[in-house]
Motif scaffolding. Structure first.
Motif, PDB file in Angstrom:
ATOM      1  N   ILE A 198      37.178  34.085  44.621  1.00 40.66           N
ATOM      2  CA  ILE A 198      35.870  34.587  44.214  1.00 40.66           C
ATOM      3  C   ILE A 198      35.244  33.526  43.317  1.00 40.66           C
ATOM      4  O   ILE A 198      35.909  32.999  42.410  1.00 40.66           O
ATOM      5  N   ASP A 199      33.987  33.184  43.568  1.00 42.83           N
ATOM      6  CA  ASP A 199      33.357  32.087  42.845  1.00 42.83           C
ATOM      7  C   ASP A 199      33.084  32.424  41.390  1.00 42.83           C
ATOM      8  O   ASP A 199      33.392  31.659  40.481  1.00 42.83           O
TER       9      ASP A 199
ATOM     10  N   ASN B 298      50.708  40.234  27.018  1.00 45.17           N
ATOM     11  CA  ASN B 298      51.169  38.840  27.009  1.00 45.17           C
ATOM     12  C   ASN B 298      50.076  37.871  27.440  1.00 45.17           C
ATOM     13  O   ASN B 298      50.362  36.752  27.879  1.00 45.17           O
ATOM     14  N   GLN B 299      48.820  38.315  27.335  1.00 44.11           N
ATOM     15  CA  GLN B 299      47.674  37.453  27.646  1.00 44.11           C
ATOM     16  C   GLN B 299      47.690  36.928  29.078  1.00 44.11           C
ATOM     17  O   GLN B 299      47.297  35.786  29.360  1.00 44.11           O
ATOM     18  N   GLY B 300      48.151  37.774  29.998  1.00 46.84           N
ATOM     19  CA  GLY B 300      48.111  37.427  31.405  1.00 46.84           C
ATOM     20  C   GLY B 300      49.275  36.621  31.904  1.00 46.84           C
ATOM     21  O   GLY B 300      49.295  36.225  33.077  1.00 46.84           O
TER      22      GLY B 300
ATOM     23  N   GLY C 231      40.570  39.744  38.917  1.00 41.12           N
ATOM     24  CA  GLY C 231      40.850  38.657  37.982  1.00 41.12           C
ATOM     25  C   GLY C 231      41.768  37.608  38.575  1.00 41.12           C
ATOM     26  O   GLY C 231      41.582  36.403  38.352  1.00 41.12           O
ATOM     27  N   ILE C 232      42.758  38.046  39.338  1.00 40.08           N
ATOM     28  CA  ILE C 232      43.672  37.096  39.988  1.00 40.08           C
ATOM     29  C   ILE C 232      42.936  36.297  41.062  1.00 40.08           C
ATOM     30  O   ILE C 232      43.081  35.071  41.157  1.00 40.08           O
ATOM     31  N   ALA C 233      42.134  36.992  41.875  1.00 39.69           N
ATOM     32  CA  ALA C 233      41.369  36.305  42.926  1.00 39.69           C
ATOM     33  C   ALA C 233      40.388  35.299  42.328  1.00 39.69           C
ATOM     34  O   ALA C 233      40.156  34.224  42.895  1.00 39.69           O
ATOM     35  N   LEU C 234      39.813  35.639  41.181  1.00 39.69           N
ATOM     36  CA  LEU C 234      38.911  34.712  40.491  1.00 39.69           C
ATOM     37  C   LEU C 234      39.671  33.467  40.051  1.00 39.69           C
ATOM     38  O   LEU C 234      39.198  32.341  40.229  1.00 39.69           O
ATOM     39  N   LYS C 235      40.852  33.647  39.491  1.00 35.41           N
ATOM     40  CA  LYS C 235      41.672  32.514  39.046  1.00 35.41           C
ATOM     41  C   LYS C 235      42.104  31.644  40.222  1.00 35.41           C
ATOM     42  O   LYS C 235      42.188  30.420  40.117  1.00 35.41           O
TER      43      LYS C 235
ATOM     44  N   SER D 229      40.997  34.127  29.366  1.00 31.88           N
ATOM     45  CA  SER D 229      39.607  34.554  29.224  1.00 31.88           C
ATOM     46  C   SER D 229      39.368  35.853  29.981  1.00 31.88           C
ATOM     47  O   SER D 229      38.594  36.710  29.531  1.00 31.88           O
ATOM     48  N   TRP D 230      40.047  36.028  31.121  1.00 34.45           N
ATOM     49  CA  TRP D 230      39.920  37.297  31.845  1.00 34.45           C
ATOM     50  C   TRP D 230      40.430  38.443  30.989  1.00 34.45           C
ATOM     51  O   TRP D 230      39.783  39.478  30.870  1.00 34.45           O
ATOM     52  N   VAL D 231      41.623  38.271  30.399  1.00 32.11           N
ATOM     53  CA  VAL D 231      42.209  39.330  29.576  1.00 32.11           C
ATOM     54  C   VAL D 231      41.275  39.683  28.421  1.00 32.11           C
ATOM     55  O   VAL D 231      41.023  40.862  28.136  1.00 32.11           O
TER      56      VAL D 231
END
Length: 388
Positions: free
Chosen positions: A133-134, A283-285, A125-129, A296-298
């Motif tokens: 990661i595409d 805390n919603q990320g 999720g962090i790498a996506l943000k 949105s990831w959370v």
């Protein structure tokens, strides 16, 4: 590692009926590290936060007496305040090797086993943000050009999201003991190339159709992190997740004979650090004003992408278990996500009640134990919410 079989019920407050088949730095980053090091849990007494101390004292006595055996730590956070923290001595292991009887304390590193999976997913999720990661709909074979020979038939349709939700359709067996040579995770661990071993598994169903517990999906996710960022999963986690949370001590067991962290089960952390991880999601990320994970990831990580179990009451998100519950306080069904690890390692995150519970234990590979970590939650912690 394989999660235990659940069957949990709490009358009058919580109804859970689970059945599982099986378990470059910037100045801003430096500032974040300074703040994180100074992080201190806000605390309150049980009575101040509205929990019945009689129930919690009964829980502690039951652990000390051995009625609920080999529990190593219990932490309870309610409404952002740490209201209970206790550590106990008990027999422990390091990835299957006995450590004898250990007197656990707040600075003890502990095997988290398959809670490692939730950590790995969070790194995705962090790498996506970060744009490393595409997309989660990206084919896993985009990262493995040297294994293109396996990109055939249904296997060519497997995406990163299928790995996250364990819905690849691969043939995989973690329903037998880890001492059994038929166990797929043991086969992966013993293979010369764990990544090729997973990628070469035959498919039994269309990707996305069926859930099957599969530690190989986590190993691929960790490998994708390394190929996308140039850092192995432990290096990446330390820099992008652990350091911002103020987690300064961690270990990640490697595969025997390989310079490769055992992504599905090898992480060791402190109990307080597991609580910080739970708080990040509650805390919603966000942590100390910085959005480490997108909201949105959370949401998607805690959303059941597939249901299974008895009456379809157990779901799976992004390497998190999702349990369906009904509480008197809410009056409706709601979802309780949990990070789950073999032996009794747990992080329960109940946003409806503002409750996060961390439990560590040493009941590894004991799938028949009834007075286990889940029983503490059901028999004592939730009743403490309604006894006052």
């Amino acid at each position: 590692m394989k999660p235990p079989k659940f069957s949990v019920f709490l009358s009058s407050f919580l109804l859970l009926s689970f059945l599982l088949a099986c378990q470059e730095k910037t100045p801003q980053q430096k500032d974040t590290l300074t703040v994180a090091k100074d992080f201190k849990f806000e605390t309150a007494s049980l009575s101040q936060i509205g929990l019945d101390s009689i129930q919690i004292n009964k829980m502690e006595d039951s652990i000390k007496s051995g009625s609920y055996p080999n529990i190593h730590s219990v932490l309870i956070l309610k409404n952002q305040k740490l209201v209970y923290e206790a550590y106990f001595k008990g027999h422990d292991e390091l990835w299957g090797d006995s450590l004898g009887v250990v007197q656990h304390h707040k600075d003890s590193l502990h095997d988290v086993r398959s809670v490692s999976k939730s950590i790995v997913a969070t790194c995705v999720g962090i790498a996506l943000k970060q744009g490393k990661i595409d997309s989660l709909s990206q084919s896993i074979f985009d990262f493995y050009p040297e294994y293109v020979k396996y990109k055939i038939g249904l296997r060519s349709q497997i995406t990163i999201e299928h790995l996250l939700t364990m819905t690849t359709g691969m043939e995989w067996n973690e329903n037998v003991p880890y001492t059994d040579p038929r166990n797929s995770e043991i086969q992966m661990t013993s293979s010369e190339d764990p990544i090729e071993f997973v990628l070469s598994r035959p498919l039994l169903s269309n990707p996305g159709e069926k859930w099957e517990y599969n530690g190989g999906t986590t190993q691929l996710l960790a490998s994708i992190i390394e190929r996308a960022t140039g850092k192995n999963i432990h290096e990446y986690a330390k820099e992008n997740l652990f350091t911002p949370l103020g987690i300064t001590g961690s270990e990640w067991t490697q595969f025997p004979g390989l310079d490769l962290p055992a992504a599905a089960s090898g992480l060791r952390l402190k109990s307080r650090d597991l609580m910080k991880f739970g708080m990040l999601y509650a805390n919603q990320g966000q942590w100390n004003g910085k959005q480490l994970l997108s909201k949105s990831w959370v949401k998607n990580a805690f959303q059941p992408h597939i249901w299974f179990g008895r009456n379809n009451n157990v779901g799976y998100g992004y390497q998190f278990w999702i349990f369906k519950a009904n509480t008197i306080s809410s009056g409706h069904d709601h979802l309780i996500p949990a990070a789950v690890g073999n032996g009794g390692q747990r992080i329960y995150i109940d946003s409806d009640t503002g409750l996060i519970v961390v439990i560590t234990a040493g009941n590894y590979n004991n799938w028949t134990l009834k007075k286990d970590s889940e029983a503490l939650l059901v028999d004592f912690i939730y009743p403490a919410l309604i006894s006052n």
